[in-house]
Design an enzyme around this catalytic site. Sequence first.
Site, short mmCIF file in Angstrom:
data_model
loop_
_atom_site.label_atom_id
_atom_site.label_comp_id
_atom_site.label_asym_id
_atom_site.label_seq_id
_atom_site.Cartn_x
_atom_site.Cartn_y
_atom_site.Cartn_z
N LYS A 228 3.21 9.69 8.88
CA LYS A 228 2.14 9.09 9.92
C LYS A 228 2.92 9.72 11.01
O LYS A 228 2.80 10.92 11.50
CB LYS A 228 2.22 7.66 9.90
N ASP B 230 9.07 2.83 1.68
CA ASP B 230 8.19 3.29 2.19
C ASP B 230 8.03 3.59 3.36
O ASP B 230 7.77 2.39 4.00
CB ASP B 230 7.19 2.58 1.06
N PHE C 253 0.80 -1.25 -0.07
CA PHE C 253 0.24 -0.37 0.04
C PHE C 253 0.74 1.09 0.28
O PHE C 253 1.83 1.15 0.05
CB PHE C 253 -0.77 0.07 1.17
N1 PLP Z 1 2.32 4.28 2.13
C1 PLP Z 1 2.24 2.91 3.08
C2 PLP Z 1 3.39 1.92 3.71
C3 PLP Z 1 1.56 3.48 4.03
O1 PLP Z 1 0.82 2.21 5.15
C4 PLP Z 1 0.26 4.96 3.81
C5 PLP Z 1 -1.06 4.37 4.69
O2 PLP Z 1 -1.35 3.96 4.92
C6 PLP Z 1 1.03 5.64 2.79
C7 PLP Z 1 1.65 5.20 1.87
C8 PLP Z 1 -0.21 6.83 2.43
O3 PLP Z 1 0.37 7.56 3.56
P1 PLP Z 1 -0.85 8.63 3.06
O4 PLP Z 1 -2.50 8.49 3.88
O5 PLP Z 1 -0.37 9.61 4.45
O6 PLP Z 1 -1.02 9.30 1.75
#
Ligand code: PLP
Length: 386
Positions: free
Chosen positions: A247, A218, A133
């Site tokens: 986050k 990520d 994700f």
């Molecule tokens: N990358 C990862 C690993 C995530 O867990 C998330 C959100 O859960 C995102 C990207 C997307 O982040 P945002 O919701 O702040 O755009």
Amino acid sequence: MDNVSRQTFNEVMVPNYQPADLIPVRGAGSRFWDQQNREYVDFAGGIAVTSLGHCHPKLVAALNAQAQKLWHLSNVMTNEPALRLAKKLCEATFAERVFFCNSGAEANEAAFKVARKFGGRGRHVVVSAFGSFHGRTLAALAATGQPTKHEPFQPMPEGFRHVPYGDLDALAAAIDPSVTAVLIEPVQGEGGVVPAPPGYLEGIRALCDERGLLMIVDEVQTGFARTGRWFGFDHADVRPDVVCLAKAMGNGMPIGACWARREVAAVLQPGDHGSTYSGTPIATAAARATIAELRRIDAPALARLAGARLQRLLLSTPGVTDVRGAGLLLAAELDGRDTKPVAAACLERGLVVNNVTPTALRFAPPLTVSDDEIDEAVAIVKEVLA
Ligand code: PLP
């Protein structure tokens, strides 16, 4: 003031969420209270965001202090809090250049643009994993390895390819001259809290070195001590080229970042990328205070200790067949029960947990969670599963 309720959501909000019936109105530490003053213990942490708990006094003070001085400028000028935060990140890690943004998806979008310019015309494909994700903006969604999430929005932006998570041979086979980067989560968070198998990240690093690709990690969900190390990649012996953060970075103040080695970052020239809200004084001041406090309390050690206790107690809970994850990013696999009603029943009893998959509950409480709060949460899970 206007009276608002959960019903108001249906009347005035875009129906892209299905929020719970309760509406929290204030929080402190691991707890929050709803409109009826009912108390909840928060083991979702805003999905791995509020690592220092709600309304941490030091963060409130830092935010108040900055709020009296300066909130926003745009990037026509830089500002002291942003520079101090970037300096801190560069000193504390192997980051050499930092770009600030507002969310995880935006951090990944910045990384894609770096990767495309790094690769040059004709070499623009980013390979990521099934089950991953990476966010909801169109390119981050295209990178997300969950075809069902793509379906309603086809066609997806071009230039993204997926391989099974943990399979280095499949990754090697997916790399052709059009590929510029590999994007990977050290633990797949939304995918069900699935840690990278041993050697996987090292294998990706070696492949990227061999083929001249960028390794983008990520760390949006895993970063800032959540997994018991400062970053998820610290569990392996690797240094990524680009790291994406968000986050927990602002403990709830919206902020993200993308850091890179100097030569990699240098591909972005003035005018190539930006955001009105990139590195605002108010958000970067909050992030700086968050990181300072996480360091002061040795947050990775807290996550390891509390995570071990939570894992042990969950494993001894009838109905839980397995617990996976790292530090305080854990998933409890249930014995075939649907986790949606289980999470709802926990909420009714005052515990917030997230049904990350139809068979697994995710736990991501504040890293400052107490032993008593862990015991209280597991007691509620036990009661519900019984
Ligand atoms: N990358 C990862 C690993 C995530 O867990 C998330 C959100 O859960 C995102 C990207 C997307 O982040 P945002 O919701 O702040 O755009």
